[in-house]
Design an enzyme around this catalytic site. Sequence first.
Site, PDB file in Angstrom:
ATOM      1  N   ASP A  73       0.831  -1.269   0.005  1.00  0.00           N
ATOM      2  CA  ASP A  73       0.042   0.123  -0.139  1.00  0.00           C
ATOM      3  C   ASP A  73       0.938   1.384  -0.033  1.00  0.00           C
ATOM      4  O   ASP A  73       2.076   1.256   0.169  1.00  0.00           O
ATOM      5  CB  ASP A  73      -0.935   0.070   1.105  1.00  0.00           C
ATOM      6  CG  ASP A  73      -0.288  -0.382   2.446  1.00  0.00           C
ATOM      7  OD1 ASP A  73       0.812   0.052   2.715  1.00  0.00           O
ATOM      8  OD2 ASP A  73      -0.782  -1.062   3.169  1.00  0.00           O
ATOM      9  N   ASP A  75       1.528   5.328   1.429  1.00  0.00           N
ATOM     10  CA  ASP A  75       1.050   6.442   1.953  1.00  0.00           C
ATOM     11  C   ASP A  75       1.807   7.475   1.555  1.00  0.00           C
ATOM     12  O   ASP A  75       2.649   7.611   0.820  1.00  0.00           O
ATOM     13  CB  ASP A  75       1.695   6.156   3.486  1.00  0.00           C
ATOM     14  CG  ASP A  75       1.256   5.220   4.109  1.00  0.00           C
ATOM     15  OD1 ASP A  75      -0.037   4.717   4.027  1.00  0.00           O
ATOM     16  OD2 ASP A  75       1.911   4.304   4.745  1.00  0.00           O
ATOM     17  N   ASP A 149       9.595   6.104  12.713  1.00  0.00           N
ATOM     18  CA  ASP A 149      10.363   5.274  13.546  1.00  0.00           C
ATOM     19  C   ASP A 149      11.811   5.056  13.303  1.00  0.00           C
ATOM     20  O   ASP A 149      12.681   5.136  14.000  1.00  0.00           O
ATOM     21  CB  ASP A 149       9.360   3.991  13.963  1.00  0.00           C
ATOM     22  CG  ASP A 149       8.829   3.641  12.722  1.00  0.00           C
ATOM     23  OD1 ASP A 149       9.191   4.007  11.635  1.00  0.00           O
ATOM     24  OD2 ASP A 149       7.882   2.464  12.545  1.00  0.00           O
TER      25      ASP A 149
HETATM   26  P1  ATP Z   1       4.121  -2.142   6.250  1.00  0.00           P
HETATM   27  O1  ATP Z   1       2.833  -1.284   5.715  1.00  0.00           O
HETATM   28  O2  ATP Z   1       4.875  -2.701   5.214  1.00  0.00           O
HETATM   29  O3  ATP Z   1       3.754  -2.872   7.220  1.00  0.00           O
HETATM   30  P2  ATP Z   1       5.119   0.487   6.878  1.00  0.00           P
HETATM   31  O4  ATP Z   1       6.527   1.017   7.268  1.00  0.00           O
HETATM   32  O5  ATP Z   1       4.541   1.158   5.757  1.00  0.00           O
HETATM   33  O6  ATP Z   1       5.291  -1.078   6.783  1.00  0.00           O
HETATM   34  P3  ATP Z   1       2.917   1.675   8.462  1.00  0.00           P
HETATM   35  O7  ATP Z   1       2.297   0.937   9.766  1.00  0.00           O
HETATM   36  O8  ATP Z   1       1.986   1.325   7.134  1.00  0.00           O
HETATM   37  O9  ATP Z   1       4.188   0.734   8.173  1.00  0.00           O
HETATM   38  O10 ATP Z   1       3.264   2.780   8.651  1.00  0.00           O
HETATM   39  C1  ATP Z   1       3.665   3.930   7.587  1.00  0.00           C
HETATM   40  C2  ATP Z   1       4.789   4.832   7.938  1.00  0.00           C
HETATM   41  O11 ATP Z   1       4.337   5.552   9.274  1.00  0.00           O
HETATM   42  C3  ATP Z   1       6.030   4.209   8.482  1.00  0.00           C
HETATM   43  O12 ATP Z   1       6.864   3.621   7.403  1.00  0.00           O
HETATM   44  C4  ATP Z   1       6.578   5.158   9.364  1.00  0.00           C
HETATM   45  O13 ATP Z   1       7.492   6.252   8.804  1.00  0.00           O
HETATM   46  C5  ATP Z   1       5.515   5.875  10.037  1.00  0.00           C
HETATM   47  N1  ATP Z   1       5.180   4.942  11.332  1.00  0.00           N
HETATM   48  C6  ATP Z   1       4.286   4.152  11.466  1.00  0.00           C
HETATM   49  N2  ATP Z   1       3.992   3.652  12.918  1.00  0.00           N
HETATM   50  C7  ATP Z   1       4.917   4.405  13.655  1.00  0.00           C
HETATM   51  C8  ATP Z   1       5.175   4.488  14.804  1.00  0.00           C
HETATM   52  N3  ATP Z   1       4.773   3.712  15.777  1.00  0.00           N
HETATM   53  N4  ATP Z   1       6.192   5.440  15.287  1.00  0.00           N
HETATM   54  C9  ATP Z   1       6.566   6.310  14.242  1.00  0.00           C
HETATM   55  N5  ATP Z   1       6.450   6.277  12.967  1.00  0.00           N
HETATM   56  C10 ATP Z   1       5.525   5.398  12.596  1.00  0.00           C
HETATM   57 MG    MG Z   2       2.459   0.859   5.292  1.00  0.00          MG
END
Ligand code: ATP
Ligand code: MG
Length: 460
Positions: A73, A75, A149
């Site tokens: 997905d 963002d 993060d």
């Molecule tokens: P995936 O969707 O593949 O599991 P992702 O990194 O995209 O991994 P998401 O939960 O979709 O994870 O979060 C999108 C983005 O938001 C992350 O890449 C990070 O930059 C930020 N993020 C998400 N959760 C946190 C958190 N707990 N603390 C800080 N930043 C966060």
């Molecule tokens: Mg994501």
Amino acid sequence: MIKKLIRSILGPKKKANDHTKPVVLSPKQHGIDPQLVSPNAIRVTSTLQEAGFKAFIVGGAVRDLLLGVKPKDFDVATNATPEQVKRLFRRAFLIGKRFQIVHVMFGQELIEVTTFRGASSTGAPKDEHGRVLRDNTFGEQHEDAVRRDFTINAMYYDPSSQSVLDYHGGIADIRAKTLRIIGVPEARYREDPVRMLRIVRFAAKLNFTIEPETRAPIPVMATLINNVPTARVFDEMLKLLMSGHALACLQQLRKEGLHHGLLPLLDVVLEQPMGEKFVTLALANTDQRVLQGKPVSPGFLFASLLWHQVLEKWTAYQATGEFPIPALHLAADDVLNAQTDKLALQRKIASDMRDIWAMQPRFERRVGKAPYKLLEHIRLRAGYDFLLLRCASGELNSELGEWWTAFMEADGSGRELLLAQKPKLANEGPPPKKRARRRSPRSTSGPGTSGNSNDTQDGA
Ligand code: ATP
Ligand code: MG
């Protein structure tokens, strides 16, 4: 002179700790394949940019693109406020009260648009353990980057110029396959303990190494996860278990000392030889399904993780003279009750788990109309898959699973033939005539009665 020349080519030198200015990488330097970028994500960034805003693909999608993987997905991060974003799209919805984001829909695809988050969390309201409760200020892009993060999750990709903006050395970490938290690790875990679970998931999924300073505080700070609302821990556990790398994730959780207290009984389960084999098989099976793009049900997953707890209690209840079926329900109640506090198991998931468990003794009744009735069960497939796992783990004799496979595939006369067959392990007599209190705990449809294992039965 030469230094000047180099600087004019490379642009102004960025101070090592200056995280307010990004390193900008060209397509040649980052090598992202534009074909992997969702056209809808590009539609969102270009619409925002045409309206005069900044807009980038951000987070996990950029990380995956840099790894040459198609993101699941996308963002988008922007300096437009949620209301400004909403006005630009036909199907856009404001989500969340405290920190609003916008969901922009294109058919089935959802693009999540977030406004750059502001400065540090020092002033943000926190709980008594330091966990940030609300975080709702908007800010500059470099402030947004520092709030993310991990370094590999804090890069921004602009599809129009095809450049990547890297504020925290994410590119170098991607290349070195390193997971590094942004800022002071202890402080970041305190603000949000879920980051400890996220890092484990990414390490297992991407096969990256956790950088030593990022890793060191985890075992010490692990208990902070107990203060996080259960629904959030549950969501994160579900992501972890459905990542297609569940087995690797659980191994990593153990390695980091994080498995205690997440699934309160999981550590016990994993320590029983029979339980471990079962859980390992179940997770390998789930991983395979995810990687093949097949659906995975959380109910089946949790039913598997907790099965050996149920089995143990089932046997114990029968040992007190309880009948097999009510004993199984009592065991299921106990296990589900113990889990609901910690895991916030949703009702639907818990009811799926119960269905799968309750079906198990029915597979052992291969007489009369019973097997035909079971064929009509709405969750037959899940129950049957579960039965096969029990056979594969050695809990039950594989003959039972094979019989059911044949029975399900057979036509009318084939089924009759199978029913007439005497089971190789003659453990299924006719159904008990009348309730006779105080029967032997090893009654007809008790756990593992047709099985070749007895290590969860003995001494119960
Ligand atoms: P995936 O969707 O593949 O599991 P992702 O990194 O995209 O991994 P998401 O939960 O979709 O994870 O979060 C999108 C983005 O938001 C992350 O890449 C990070 O930059 C930020 N993020 C998400 N959760 C946190 C958190 N707990 N603390 C800080 N930043 C966060
Ligand atoms: Mg994501």
